[in-house]
Design an enzyme around this catalytic site. Structure first.
Site, short mmCIF file in Angstrom:
data_model
loop_
_atom_site.label_atom_id
_atom_site.label_comp_id
_atom_site.label_asym_id
_atom_site.label_seq_id
_atom_site.Cartn_x
_atom_site.Cartn_y
_atom_site.Cartn_z
N LYS A 257 -0.69 12.44 2.96
CA LYS A 257 -1.50 12.82 4.10
C LYS A 257 -0.61 13.54 5.09
CE LYS A 257 -1.47 8.08 6.03
NZ LYS A 257 -0.96 7.23 4.92
N ARG B 60 -8.63 -6.62 7.79
CA ARG B 60 -9.31 -5.42 8.25
C ARG B 60 -10.79 -5.53 7.90
NH1 ARG B 60 -4.90 -2.59 9.68
NH2 ARG B 60 -3.24 -2.15 8.19
N GLU C 171 -8.57 9.24 4.70
CA GLU C 171 -8.73 7.80 4.88
C GLU C 171 -9.14 7.54 6.33
OE1 GLU C 171 -6.07 5.12 2.38
OE2 GLU C 171 -4.65 6.51 3.28
N GLU C 172 -9.89 6.45 6.51
CA GLU C 172 -10.34 6.09 7.85
C GLU C 172 -9.17 5.75 8.77
OE1 GLU C 172 -9.58 2.84 8.77
OE2 GLU C 172 -8.79 2.58 6.74
N SER C 173 -8.01 5.46 8.18
CA SER C 173 -6.84 5.03 8.95
C SER C 173 -6.08 6.24 9.52
CB SER C 173 -5.93 4.20 8.06
OG SER C 173 -5.63 4.92 6.87
N LYS D 163 10.10 4.01 0.07
CA LYS D 163 9.19 4.23 -1.05
C LYS D 163 9.65 5.40 -1.89
CE LYS D 163 5.76 7.22 1.10
NZ LYS D 163 4.34 7.55 1.15
N ASP E 163 1.84 9.84 13.81
CA ASP E 163 2.44 8.50 13.76
C ASP E 163 3.95 8.56 13.49
OD1 ASP E 163 2.33 9.25 11.09
OD2 ASP E 163 1.96 7.22 10.38
N ASP F 273 2.48 11.35 9.01
CA ASP F 273 1.40 11.61 8.06
C ASP F 273 0.02 11.30 8.62
OD1 ASP F 273 1.79 8.87 8.00
OD2 ASP F 273 2.02 8.73 5.81
N ARG F 274 -0.06 10.63 9.77
CA ARG F 274 -1.37 10.34 10.35
C ARG F 274 -1.69 11.30 11.48
NH1 ARG F 274 -2.47 3.86 10.51
NH2 ARG F 274 -1.58 3.41 8.45
N THR G 140 0.84 -1.20 0.00
CA THR G 140 0.00 0.00 0.00
C THR G 140 0.87 1.25 0.00
OG1 THR G 140 -1.53 -1.25 1.41
CG2 THR G 140 -1.97 1.09 1.16
N SER H 73 6.29 3.86 8.61
CA SER H 73 5.20 4.55 9.29
C SER H 73 5.13 4.19 10.77
CB SER H 73 3.89 4.24 8.57
OG SER H 73 2.89 5.09 9.02
N HIS H 74 4.01 3.64 11.20
CA HIS H 74 3.80 3.36 12.63
C HIS H 74 4.32 1.99 13.04
CE1 HIS H 74 0.57 1.85 10.18
NE2 HIS H 74 0.56 0.84 11.03
N THR I 20 -7.72 2.06 -1.12
CA THR I 20 -6.90 2.40 0.04
C THR I 20 -5.47 2.75 -0.39
OG1 THR I 20 -8.18 0.98 1.48
CG2 THR I 20 -5.91 1.41 2.15
N ASP J 80 5.91 8.44 10.93
CA ASP J 80 6.46 9.31 9.88
C ASP J 80 5.68 10.60 9.71
OD1 ASP J 80 4.29 7.84 8.89
OD2 ASP J 80 4.99 7.99 6.83
N ARG K 268 7.88 -2.65 2.71
CA ARG K 268 8.07 -2.73 4.17
C ARG K 268 8.45 -4.14 4.55
NH1 ARG K 268 3.30 1.23 6.51
NH2 ARG K 268 3.98 2.96 5.21
C1 VG1 Z 1 -2.74 1.17 5.83
C2 VG1 Z 1 -4.01 1.98 5.83
C3 VG1 Z 1 -4.06 2.88 4.61
C4 VG1 Z 1 -2.81 3.77 4.59
C5 VG1 Z 1 -1.58 2.91 4.64
C6 VG1 Z 1 -0.30 3.73 4.74
O1 VG1 Z 1 -2.71 0.32 4.68
O2 VG1 Z 1 -5.14 1.14 5.87
O3 VG1 Z 1 -5.24 3.65 4.65
O4 VG1 Z 1 -2.79 4.55 3.43
O5 VG1 Z 1 -1.61 2.05 5.78
O6 VG1 Z 1 -0.35 4.56 5.85
P1 VG1 Z 1 -3.09 -1.23 4.75
O7 VG1 Z 1 -2.87 -1.77 3.36
O8 VG1 Z 1 -2.24 -1.83 5.80
O9 VG1 Z 1 -4.54 -1.27 5.17
V1 VG1 Z 1 1.06 4.99 6.63
O10 VG1 Z 1 0.74 6.15 7.72
O11 VG1 Z 1 1.40 3.42 7.31
O12 VG1 Z 1 2.13 5.40 5.46
CO CO Z 2 2.40 6.98 8.37
#
Ligand code: VG1
Ligand code: CO
Length: 544
Positions: free
Chosen positions: A377, A497, A364-366, A126, A278, A282-283, A18, A113-114, A345, A280, A22
């Site tokens: 984001k 999910r 996004e809901e995340s 990336k 988070d 972005d959340r 996504t 990210s997180h 997503t 990095d 990773r």
């Molecule tokens: C998750 C979230 C998605 C987000 C992605 C990257 O992906 O659901 O909405 O864009 O992480 O976010 P997945 O495929 O695990 O559902 V970040 O802040 O980890 O760069």
């Molecule tokens: Co992130």
């Protein structure tokens, strides 16, 4: 310095998910692993001679090593200039900002990210394109294809850049500019928001704010912007020193992982506004005193109040949300008479809509929200947006959201994550459920009639590219939805999910507890997909 061509053989697991590639740090530490992916990326870009590359990451373990390797490879591949955040740091939104501001050809962001960090944690990489956004699927597919046939990579003889020294250095014919990682981003924020109004709010004795940087990248950004520039009281930012292992935490801003902040925000002396970001940056999570704003509602409220914010005063062209995000923002778009878009997503799908000016706000809901100011984001941006709304409306977070529900109705929403389940079980669950979908249409489930049931496929309205297999969705005639998809960012087994949503516009039913309001749909999902029976899990790992 001589360019060396090093022979290598492919790794079969370098398919970006996504948000980039990773893997466990130990996977990245294999000989040639990082180099293979970087060369595969450069080879997917065409001619990079004379081009500018931005490099930075979230500061986790292996970040600095990776930055040095990437610089040596960028020089060998012919880039003329690299712009690098001091100490190899750049939050994801800051990297996007810097790529755009300096008209770079692209950028490499080092982040998982997180996901937990440290020698036994995760690492990620990336590529972002010249608009500052994540590479679209066409490029990520080309990177993967290159990684499957790679036979050598180019690197200059080992040379080390002093990442801590701001200024210009030279590396094998390439100029390396080390910049302050916060300055450009902070300047952009000052252009977008009413800093005077926000500052007046933050320095008002009756207003208390807490921002939890979760030992990750946003600490320096939040301290500079909230405390130094806007005058928030010292101590507003907690856990503000970035650590290479994020303090052994899980910097995911949600009700489970941001526990320290959540405990304070649900205490008797809760601050007026609580927020977290988070790994990095972005959340974002937004909390009022004893009140949690779902990310889907947050996007809807921001859109409905955009006229409070200078940068968006003249109106929005459209709102885009990922498919599993609740439909609350659609209702705002409808009222404003603007376009609304539903994308798969991942932030990469918003890029075209933003570039074509068909969306101004995205979410996004995340816990991800953003706008056309960059192409990622942006956690702190969302917090400043809320501060700007609070400064103008002079109401509490819960009052603002409560009034929003009264006006638009409420989309009850929850996501249940089942982490680290065996991949074969997760895949079979999805295959079997997909096979059942056609027979569900017209049937009653949880007392509601199924209107459609399919595997979501998206046709990008700008370039007509098609992305299929983006999640199973069951939509009901009353607007409720059940969605299941497998995560594309995890590094251990599979993460299932489950996203559940229902709509309520009865004034007397707007303040129910979310899980109880959605209970019938939650049980129906378990029965339909066989989550408990197949995985042995009786409850989700994380509920957001
Ligand atoms: C998750 C979230 C998605 C987000 C992605 C990257 O992906 O659901 O909405 O864009 O992480 O976010 P997945 O495929 O695990 O559902 V970040 O802040 O980890 O760069
Ligand atoms: Co992130």
């Amino acid at each position: 310095m001589a360019v060396r061509t090093i022979a290598t053989i492919p790794f079969n697991d370098q398919k970006p998910g996504t948000s980039g590639l990773r893997k466990k740090v130990t996977v990245f530490q294999q000989t040639h692993y990082l180099e293979n992916f970087v060369q595969s990326t450069f080879d997917s870009l065409g001619d990079v001679q004379g081009k500018v590359l931005v490099v930075g990451g979230d500061g986790r373990f292996y970040n600095e090593h990776a930055v040095q390797v990437i610089l040596n490879m960028a020089a060998a591949n012919g880039f003329s200039r690299a712009i690098v955040g001091q100490n190899g740091l750049l939050s994801t939104p800051a990297a996007s900002c810097v790529i755009r501001k300096y008209h770079a050809f692209g950028g490499i962001i080092l982040s998982a990210s997180h996901n937990p960090a440290g020698p036994n944690g995760d690492f990620g990489i990336k590529y972002n394109i010249s608009n500052g956004g994540p590479a679209p699927e066409g490029i990520t597919e080309a990177i993967f294809a290159n990684s499957q046939t790679i036979s050598n990579y180019k690197i200059i003889d080992e040379a080390t850049i002093s990442l801590d020294v701001i200024g210009t250095q030279s590396l094998g014919g390439m100029t390396v500019d080390i910049i302050d990682p916060v300055d450009d981003y902070a300047d952009l924020m000052a252009e977008l928001f009413d800093f005077d109004a926000i500052s007046a709010l933050l320095t008002d004795e009756s207003f208390q704010m807490r921002f939890d940087a979760m030992h990750a990248i946003t600490g320096p950004y939040a301290k500079e912007i909230l405390e130094n520039k806007l005058g928030a009281k010292a101590g507003t930012v907690i856990n503000g020193t970035p650590l290479t292992d994020f303090g052994n935490g899980h910097p995911d801003p949600n009700l489970t992982y941001a526990k320290e902040l959540v405990d304070e925000m649900f205490s008797d002396n809760a601050p007026t506004l609580g927020a977290a970001s988070d790994g990095d940056g972005d959340r974002n999570m937004i909390l009022g005193a004893n009140f949690f704003v779902t990310p889907s509602d947050s996007l809807a409220v921001m859109a409905a109040n955009a006229q409070s914010v200078p940068a968006y005063k003249s109106g929005l062209t459209g709102i885009a949300r990922s498919m599993p995000t609740s439909q609350a923002p659609d209702r705002v778009a409808e009222k404003l008479g603007i376009e609304s878009h539903e994308t798969p997503t991942g932030w990469k799908f918003f890029g075209n809509l933003l570039d074509a000016d068909r969306a101004t706000l995205c979410g996004e809901e995340s816990f991800g929200t953003g706008s056309n100011h960059i192409r990622e984001k942006d956690g702190l941006w969302a917090v400043l947006f809320w501060l700007n709304i609070l400064a103008v409306r002079k109401q509490t977070v819960s009052e603002i959201v409560g009034q929003h529900w009264l006006e638009y109705g409420r989309n009850y929403y929850t996501r249940h994550d089942y982490e680290s389940i065996p991949s074969d079980i997760a895949k079979q669950l999805m295959v079997d459920l997909e096979a059942k979908l056609p027979s569900l249409i017209g049937r009653d489930l949880a007392g509601k009639t199924v209107g459609y049931a399919d595997n979501f496929s998206y046709t990008d309205p700008v370039d007509n590219s098609i992305s299929s297999n983006q999640g199973l969705r069951i939509g009901f005639e009353d607007g409720s939805r059940i969605i299941l998809r497998l995560s594309g960012t995890g590094t251990e087994g599979a993460t299932l999910r489950v996203y559940i949503e229902s709509y309520e516009d009865d004034e007397n039913k707007l303040h129910q507890e979310t899980q109880s309001a959605l209970q019938a749909l939650i049980s129906a999902t378990d029965e339909l997909a066989g989550i408990t029976s197949r995985t042995g899990r009786t409850e989700p790992t994380v509920i957001t």
